[in-house]
Design an enzyme around this catalytic site. Structure first.
Site, PDB file in Angstrom:
ATOM      1  N   SER A   1      -1.763  -7.826  -4.325  1.00  0.00           N
ATOM      2  CA  SER A   1      -0.627  -7.800  -3.404  1.00  0.00           C
ATOM      3  C   SER A   1      -0.035  -6.417  -3.163  1.00  0.00           C
ATOM      4  CB  SER A   1       0.478  -8.735  -3.917  1.00  0.00           C
ATOM      5  OG  SER A   1       0.110 -10.085  -3.715  1.00  0.00           O
TER       6      SER A   1
ATOM      7  N   LYS B   1       0.305  -5.395   0.391  1.00  0.00           N
ATOM      8  CA  LYS B   1       1.442  -5.728   1.258  1.00  0.00           C
ATOM      9  C   LYS B   1       2.301  -4.520   1.597  1.00  0.00           C
ATOM     10  CE  LYS B   1       1.734 -10.579  -0.144  1.00  0.00           C
ATOM     11  NZ  LYS B   1       1.167 -10.911  -1.451  1.00  0.00           N
TER      12      LYS B   1
ATOM     13  N   SER C   1       6.659 -11.463  -2.499  1.00  0.00           N
ATOM     14  CA  SER C   1       5.215 -11.282  -2.380  1.00  0.00           C
ATOM     15  C   SER C   1       4.556 -12.509  -1.761  1.00  0.00           C
ATOM     16  CB  SER C   1       4.578 -10.981  -3.748  1.00  0.00           C
ATOM     17  OG  SER C   1       3.297 -10.416  -3.589  1.00  0.00           O
TER      18      SER C   1
END
Length: 452
Positions: free
Chosen positions: A60, A63, A115
Site C-alpha cells: 500500500s 497509494k 489505506s
C-alpha cells in the site's frame, strides 16, 4: 633535520586521522527489511542504502502516488458516484457501495489514512477512466518525481504480477509528494470522519502509521524496546501484503532537517523498528544546511540598449546541502557570478548569472541568478547609455528646438524672398523710369529738329 621531518610527518598523520574521525558517521543499523533507503527529504542525498534499487512489491505504499495524483488532478469537492465493480475490491476498504456519492476529499483521506483499496480504484477511474490507463499515469508521474524504474500496475498495491518498485523510487515519490501541503496534512492526520452519504452512515477512520501517534505499542530498535511513536514524525504511508511483507515509508523532521526512510519486505513490527533505527541514524549523523538563501539582496545589473540601463536581479531558489553533524557550515562558501554584458530586451526570469557553491574550496553546486523584471529594448539614445525617460525629455526639447530653428529658417527665407521681390520691383521701376526718360528725350529732340 631528520628529526624535524619525522615530527612533521607525525603531525600530518595525526591531523589526517583526526579529520577522518571527526567526520566519520556512527555505524549504520542492521535491518530486518530486505531493501531500504534513507534520504534527506530536502536535498535527496542518500544517507543509507540497502539494495535501494532492487525492484520489490510495495504493497500500500503504492497509494502515495495515487493520492498525489488525485490531489493534483481532481477538485476536492467533486462528488464521485461509485460504479458496480469498485465495491468488490479486495483487502482493506471502507466498503463503498454501488451508487454511493462521496467527495474526492473523503476518498483521498480514506486512501491515505485507512489505506482503503476500494477508494484507490474509485479515484483511478475518476481520473483516467480505467485502472489500466491510470497505471500509465502513475508511472509517468513517478518518473517526473525522480523514480528510476517504477512499474505500477494498480492504484492500491494489491498483489499483481509485475507491480514492482524500488525503495529509492518510493523515496523520490515521497519527497515530491511531501511538497504538496494537502498531502502533508492528510498523511499526518490520526483520525478522520467521513460524513453520512446517500448509502452509508458516518464513518470514523484511523491512521495505520504508528510512528505518528502510538506511545503504547513497543517495537525493537537495535535490540531495545521503544514506543512506536517517533518524535517529529511527519508521515507517510504503511503497506503490507503476504507477498510484500511489512513496508513503510516514514518521515520525520527535527530542527529544520527532514528525513525519509523506506523499508520494504520487513515484518509488521519490524518495519517500525527498522524505520526508527534509520531515522535515528540520520539525525545523529547528518543535518540539512541552507547554503543559498533566495531572499538575499543582490545589486542591480547594468543593461545596454535598454529602456532603462539597469535590471533588478534575484536568486532563483534556495539551495540546501546535507552535511555531517560534525561539519562546520563555515566550510560552505558562495560566490555570485553575473554576466558581464546584459543586452535588452531582457525577459523576467531570464538567467543572468549564478551563485556558485563551494565546500572546502571545491565547487559542489550552482543556483541561477535571474532577472526579477523585464526590460524592453530602448530608444535610439539607449545605445549611448541614455534611458528612455531621459530620451523622452531630450526628444521633447529637440523637437522644440527643431521647431524653433525651422520657424527662424522660414522667417529668414520669407524675409529673403520679400527682399528679393522688393529689389526686383525697384529694378523694374528704375527700368521703367529710364525707358520713360529716354522716350521723353527722343520726343524733345524730334521737336527741335522740326523745320517749320
Amino acid at each position: 633535520m631528520k628529526r624535524i621531518v619525522c615530527i612533521l610527518i607525525f603531525a600530518l598523520t595525526m591531523s589526517a586521522m583526526f579529520q577522518t574521525a571527526a567526520f566519520a558517521a556512527t555505524n549504520p543499523p542492521e535491518l530486518i527489511a530486505e531493501t531500504a533507503v534513507l534520504i534527506d527529504a530536502t536535498t535527496g542525498a542518500v544517507l543509507y542504502d540497502k539494495n535501494k534499487d532492487a525492484l520489490m512489491e510495495p504493497a500500500s505504499t503504492t497509494k502515495m502516488i495515487t493520492g498525489l495524483l488525485a490531489i493534483e488532478n481532481l477538485p476536492m469537492d467533486r462528488i464521485v458516484t461509485i460504479d458496480a465493480e469498485t465495491p468488490f475490491t479486495d483487502g482493506t476498504r471502507i466498503y463503498l457501495e454501488e451508487g454511493e456519492e462521496i467527495s474526492v476529499e473523503h476518498l483521498v483521506n480514506a486512501l491515505m489514512i485507512e489505506s482503503a483499496n476500494d477508494t484507490a480504484v474509485a479515484l483511478a477511474k475518476e481520473i483516467s477512466g480505467s485502472v489500466e490507463d491510470f497505471a500509465v499515469l502513475m508511472n509517468e508521474r513517478a518518473r517526473e518525481l525522480g523514480a528510476k524504474n517504477p512499474s505500477f500496475k494498480n492504484p492500491n498495491g494489491l498483489h499483481l504480477e509485475g507491480h514492482l518498485v524500488s525503495a529509492y523510487d518510493l523515496a523520490m515519490i515521497a519527497k515530491g509528494a511531501m511538497k504538496n501541503q494537502k498531502f502533508r496534512e492528510i498523511v499526518l492526520t490520526y483520525k478522520y470522519t467521513i460524513p453520512e452519504t446517500n448509502k452509508k452512515v458516518e464513518r470514523n477512520i484511523y491512521n495505520r502509521n504508528r510512528l505518528i501517534y502510538d506511545e503504547v505499542t513497543k517495537v525493537s530498535v537495535k535490540g531495545v524496546m521503544r514506543p512506536a511513536r517517533y518524535e517529529g514524525a511527519t508521515g507517510i504511508k504503511t503497506g503490507s501484503t503476504g507477498q510484500a511483507g511489512g513496508c513503510l515509508v516514514a518521515s520525520a523532521k527535527r530542527e529544520g532537517t527532514e528525513l525519509i526512510a523506506v523499508v520494504l519486505k520487513s515484518t509488521d513490527a519490524g518495519r517500525y523498528g527498522d524505520s526508527i533505527a534509520l531515522l535515528d541514524y540520520g539525525f545523529e549523523n547528518y543535518f540539512t544546511y541552507k547554503a543559498v538563501d533566495s531572499s538575499q539582496a543582490l545589486e542591480d545589473l547594468e543593461v545596454t540598449r535598454g529602456a532603462v540601463n539597469h535590471v533588478a536581479i534575484e536568486i532563483k531558489e534556495d539551495s540546501y546541502m546535507t552535511l555531517p553533524v560534525e561539519a562546520s557550515p563555515e566550510l560552505v562558501t558562495t560566490e555570485a557570478v553575473t554576466d558581464e554584458i546584459v543586452t535588452a530586451p531582457v525577459e523576467k526570469g531570464q538567467q543572468v548569472g549564478k551563485i556558485e557553491i563551494y565546500e572546502g574550496g571545491s565547487l559542489v553546486g550552482e543556483v541561477p541568478i535571474v532577472a526579477a523584471e523585464s526590460v524592453a529594448e530602448g530608444m535610439f539614445l539607449s545605445r549611448f547609455g541614455v534611458e528612455d525617460s531621459v530620451s523622452a525629455v531630450v526628444e521633447k526639447y529637440v523637437l522644440i528646438a527643431a521647431g524653433a530653428i525651422a520657424f527662424f529658417l522660414l522667417l529668414i527665407i520669407s524675409l529673403s524672398i520679400r527682399q528679393k521681390l522688393r529689389r526686383k520691383a525697384l529694378r523694374e521701376k528704375r527700368a521703367r523710369e529710364i525707358a520713360e526718360d529716354r522716350a521723353r528725350k527722343l520726343r524733345e529732340l524730334e521737336k527741335r529738329q522740326w523745320p517749320y
